[in-house]
Write an enzyme that holds these catalytic residues in place. Structure first.
Site, PDB file in Angstrom:
ATOM      1  N   GLY A 250      24.231  -8.323  -0.282  1.00 46.76           N
ATOM      2  CA  GLY A 250      23.328  -9.299   0.113  1.00 46.76           C
ATOM      3  C   GLY A 250      23.597  -9.708   1.701  1.00 46.76           C
ATOM      4  CG  ASP A 251      27.214 -10.968   2.514  1.00 45.55           C
ATOM      5  OD1 ASP A 251      26.858 -11.902   2.348  1.00 45.55           O
ATOM      6  OD2 ASP A 251      28.542 -10.527   2.433  1.00 45.55           O
TER       7      ASP A 251
END
Ligand SMILES: Nc1ncnc2c1ncn2[C@@H]1O[C@H](COP(=O)(O)OP(=O)(O)O)[C@@H](O)[C@H]1O
Ligand SMILES: O=P(O)(O)OC[C@H]1O[C@](O)(COP(=O)(O)O)[C@@H](O)[C@@H]1O
Length: 300
Positions: A250-251
């Site tokens: 996600g990052d």
């Protein structure tokens, strides 16, 4: 300049086992220690994609020092506030068939240390990008992200927020440039389990109506949906590959999206780069490299 803020950095202790037996002595197949914390991961992948940035936040003890040293070796500038007591957390990531995570609560941050961060952020202005990402330690006021956006209002700083529940919902009134809930987090906000694209779009639209300019909903192996500020709805399937370690996917997606947008000003392109970065990280033991991201982009 791009700034990331990680209130609660971490070393990720990634442990691989054939199986986990609770209540017994388990032996690992392999173990590895990686830098972690959402903003720090975003900084890392942005640097990989050629975007200089500064990692801000709070660190403590020898684990905090390891994070600073690791970022410096990568060429990411840091300007952390050093907490006088406690230890930057070590998050345990168990890979034993399923992925299980134990994320620590993190050291206490005093009101004075928080004020120091606010002071640094007061210097941001037109053309700057700010990424607020991850949980906050239990000792922090729960409106801290909101307070930061309130102080930056009217300064034309592009703000991206990757957080859960109230931490995220409460910033919407400040019209953040980007929010990136995953489909589960999006559902939690509305007390629902979201299963179809229509349901996801309906909830993402509500967050846009509450103020978010662009809503990027990540869905792990099911890809991602972007509602952009021009009224566009983009849906991308995930890349296919063998998942090795999805921590940081996600990052990486946030970093890829921002890099893609800053390079082109085009939301469809930003989503493609974000998806490629997320999948490339999921297909790698560590965060994706630029060449792994480009290899996926060139497949499409
Ligand atoms: N199993 C997977 N296969 C392919 N791509 C993935 C996989 N897991 C994550 N990704 C990519 O990374 C993005 C972010 O992953 P996700 O798990 O949804 O984020 P988060 O870590 O914030 O929960 C996804 O939208 C997708 O593009
Ligand atoms: O701040 P939180 O929400 O506790 O999350 C911290 C964890 O999230 C990570 O940044 C990974 O995040 P994603 O898998 O959501 O990209 C880890 O490196 C870290 O251990």
């Amino acid at each position: 300049m791009i700034y990331t803020v990680t209130f609660n950095p971490a070393l990720d202790y990634v442990v691989r086992m054939d199986a986990l037996a609770l209540g017994q002595v388990n032996r690992t197949v392999s173990e590895d220690v990686q830098l972690g914390g959402k903003g720090i991961n975003v900084s890392w992948v942005l640097r990989e994609l050629g975007h200089e940035n500064v990692a801000l936040g709070f660190v403590a003890g020898f684990t905090g020092k390891a994070i600073e040293d690791g970022l410096a070796a990568k060429g990411v500038a840091t300007d952390f506030i050093h907490l006088p007591a406690g230890l930057t957390r070590i998050n345990v990531k168990l890979k034993a068939g399923e992925e299980t995570e134990i994320n620590g609560k993190g050291p206490d941050i005093s009101a004075e240390a928080l004020e120091e961060l606010f002071h640094k952020l007061d210097a941001l202005g037109e053309g700057d990008v700010l990424v607020l990402a991850g949980s906050i330690p239990a000792s922090m006021p729960s409106d801290v992200y909101e307070s930061i956006l309130a102080r930056l209002e009217g300064k034309n700083v592009l703000c991206a927020v990757d957080a859960t529940r109230d931490l995220l919902v409460n910033v919407l009134k400040y019209k953040p440039f980007l929010i990136k809930p995953n489909n589960h987090e999006l559902g939690e906000i509305f007390g629902r389990v979201l299963t179809t694209d229509e349901e996801i779009r309906e909830c993402a639209e509500k967050l846009q109506q509450q103020g978010a300019r662009n809503v990027l909903v990540s869905m792990a192996g099911d890809g991602a949906m972007l509602l952009d500020e021009n009224g566009g709805c983009h849906r991308l399937a995930a890349y296919k590959g063998k998942v090795k370690n999805s921590v940081g996917a996600g990052d990486s997606m946030v970093a890829g999206f921002l890099a893609g947008y800053l390079d082109s000003g085009d939301y469809a392109h930003a989503l493609r780069v974000g998806s490629a970065a997320g999948s490339a990280t999921a297909f790698s033991d560590v965060l994706a490299t630029r060449s792994e991201i480009e290899a996926l982009l060139n497949q499409a």
